[in-house]
Write a protein that holds these residues in place. Structure first.
Motif, PDB file in Angstrom:
ATOM      1  N   THR A   1      34.801  48.895  36.396  1.00 33.10           N
ATOM      2  CA  THR A   1      35.436  48.813  37.862  1.00 33.10           C
ATOM      3  C   THR A   1      36.206  47.858  37.848  1.00 33.10           C
ATOM      4  OG1 THR A   1      33.189  49.862  38.708  1.00 33.10           O
ATOM      5  CG2 THR A   1      34.883  48.518  40.531  1.00 33.10           C
TER       6      THR A   1
ATOM      7  N   VAL B   1      35.137  44.258  43.145  1.00 30.53           N
ATOM      8  CA  VAL B   1      33.988  43.508  42.848  1.00 30.53           C
ATOM      9  C   VAL B   1      33.866  42.343  43.781  1.00 30.53           C
ATOM     10  CG1 VAL B   1      32.407  42.198  41.354  1.00 30.53           C
ATOM     11  CG2 VAL B   1      33.356  44.351  40.610  1.00 30.53           C
TER      12      VAL B   1
ATOM     13  N   GLU C   1      30.479  50.312  51.234  1.00 28.56           N
ATOM     14  CA  GLU C   1      30.716  51.471  50.373  1.00 28.56           C
ATOM     15  C   GLU C   1      31.995  52.342  51.207  1.00 28.56           C
ATOM     16  OE1 GLU C   1      27.959  55.175  48.455  1.00 28.56           O
ATOM     17  OE2 GLU C   1      27.385  54.732  50.833  1.00 28.56           O
TER      18      GLU C   1
ATOM     19  N   VAL D   1      33.429  52.173  46.785  1.00 32.74           N
ATOM     20  CA  VAL D   1      32.421  52.033  45.797  1.00 32.74           C
ATOM     21  C   VAL D   1      31.039  52.238  46.371  1.00 32.74           C
ATOM     22  CG1 VAL D   1      33.970  50.529  44.591  1.00 32.74           C
ATOM     23  CG2 VAL D   1      32.420  49.712  46.182  1.00 32.74           C
ATOM     24  N   SER D   2      30.273  52.557  45.352  1.00 35.94           N
ATOM     25  CA  SER D   2      28.847  52.874  45.617  1.00 35.94           C
ATOM     26  C   SER D   2      28.325  51.712  46.237  1.00 35.94           C
ATOM     27  CB  SER D   2      28.285  53.536  44.469  1.00 35.94           C
ATOM     28  OG  SER D   2      26.559  53.479  44.626  1.00 35.94           O
TER      29      SER D   2
ATOM     30  N   SER E   1      26.308  49.980  43.436  1.00 36.05           N
ATOM     31  CA  SER E   1      27.047  49.159  42.797  1.00 36.05           C
ATOM     32  C   SER E   1      27.236  47.742  43.565  1.00 36.05           C
ATOM     33  CB  SER E   1      28.401  49.929  42.553  1.00 36.05           C
ATOM     34  OG  SER E   1      28.360  50.961  41.700  1.00 36.05           O
TER      35      SER E   1
ATOM     36  N   ASN F   1      23.968  46.058  42.926  1.00 37.10           N
ATOM     37  CA  ASN F   1      23.959  45.560  41.412  1.00 37.10           C
ATOM     38  C   ASN F   1      24.825  44.202  41.209  1.00 37.10           C
ATOM     39  OD1 ASN F   1      22.123  47.343  40.613  1.00 37.10           O
ATOM     40  ND2 ASN F   1      23.631  48.792  39.979  1.00 37.10           N
ATOM     41  N   TRP F   2      25.870  44.303  41.930  1.00 35.20           N
ATOM     42  CA  TRP F   2      26.921  42.875  41.699  1.00 35.20           C
ATOM     43  C   TRP F   2      26.436  41.825  42.376  1.00 35.20           C
ATOM     44  CZ3 TRP F   2      31.495  46.536  43.813  1.00 35.20           C
ATOM     45  CH2 TRP F   2      31.708  47.423  42.575  1.00 35.20           C
TER      46      TRP F   2
END
Length: 140
Positions: free
Chosen positions: A44, A49, A66, A71-72, A75, A78-79
């Motif tokens: 990505t 991010v 999102e 973006v999911s 994700s 997780n970031w």
């Protein structure tokens, strides 16, 4: 032979051991572990991010991020974990946001009443602008 370290023991000594799924497989000479080279996946763009983390810190939910960035939400979660980002607890204020083009943003700032009684942040979002306001929760 391999330029990659063994994921189990970190040894650089390995021999080729066939091809699996179109990727070269290796066998570690040190521990005997079989492995393939790291998958070269789609990474990505760091722009997304950074924007996602900025929005998270400003109090925007994962699902809203999102929808805004495409973006999911997984994700984004997780970031947040990966970079150890902590959003401050917000009790008195809540963020609201609008997506505006340049003309709409200029018109918004021309009205003095729009600049009172709330925190305000504007960030670029592709070819548009996102305006985030913090408004006090209404009591009573």
């Amino acid at each position: 032979m391999s330029q990659f370290n063994c994921p189990k023991c970190e040894s650089k000594e390995a021999t080729k051991s066939g091809i699996v799924g179109g990727r070269q497989r290796y066998k570690c000479r040190n521990c005997g572990y079989h492995y393939s080279v790291a998958k070269t996946g789609k990474e990505t763009n760091s722009y997304y991010v950074i924007k996602a983390l900025q929005l998270y810190v400003e109090g925007v939910s994962y699902r809203e991020i999102e929808r805004l960035l495409g973006v999911s939400h997984v994700s984004v979660m997780n970031w947040v974990k990966k970079y150890g980002v902590k959003a401050p607890r917000q009790t008195e204020y809540h963020p609201t946001y609008k997506i505006l083009n340049q003309k709409e943003l200029a018109e918004f700032f021309q009205k003095p009443e729009n600049l009172k009684e709330a925190g305000l942040m504007v960030t670029e979002l592709g070819d548009k602008y996102m305006m985030i306001r913090w408004e006090r929760f209404r009591q009573g």
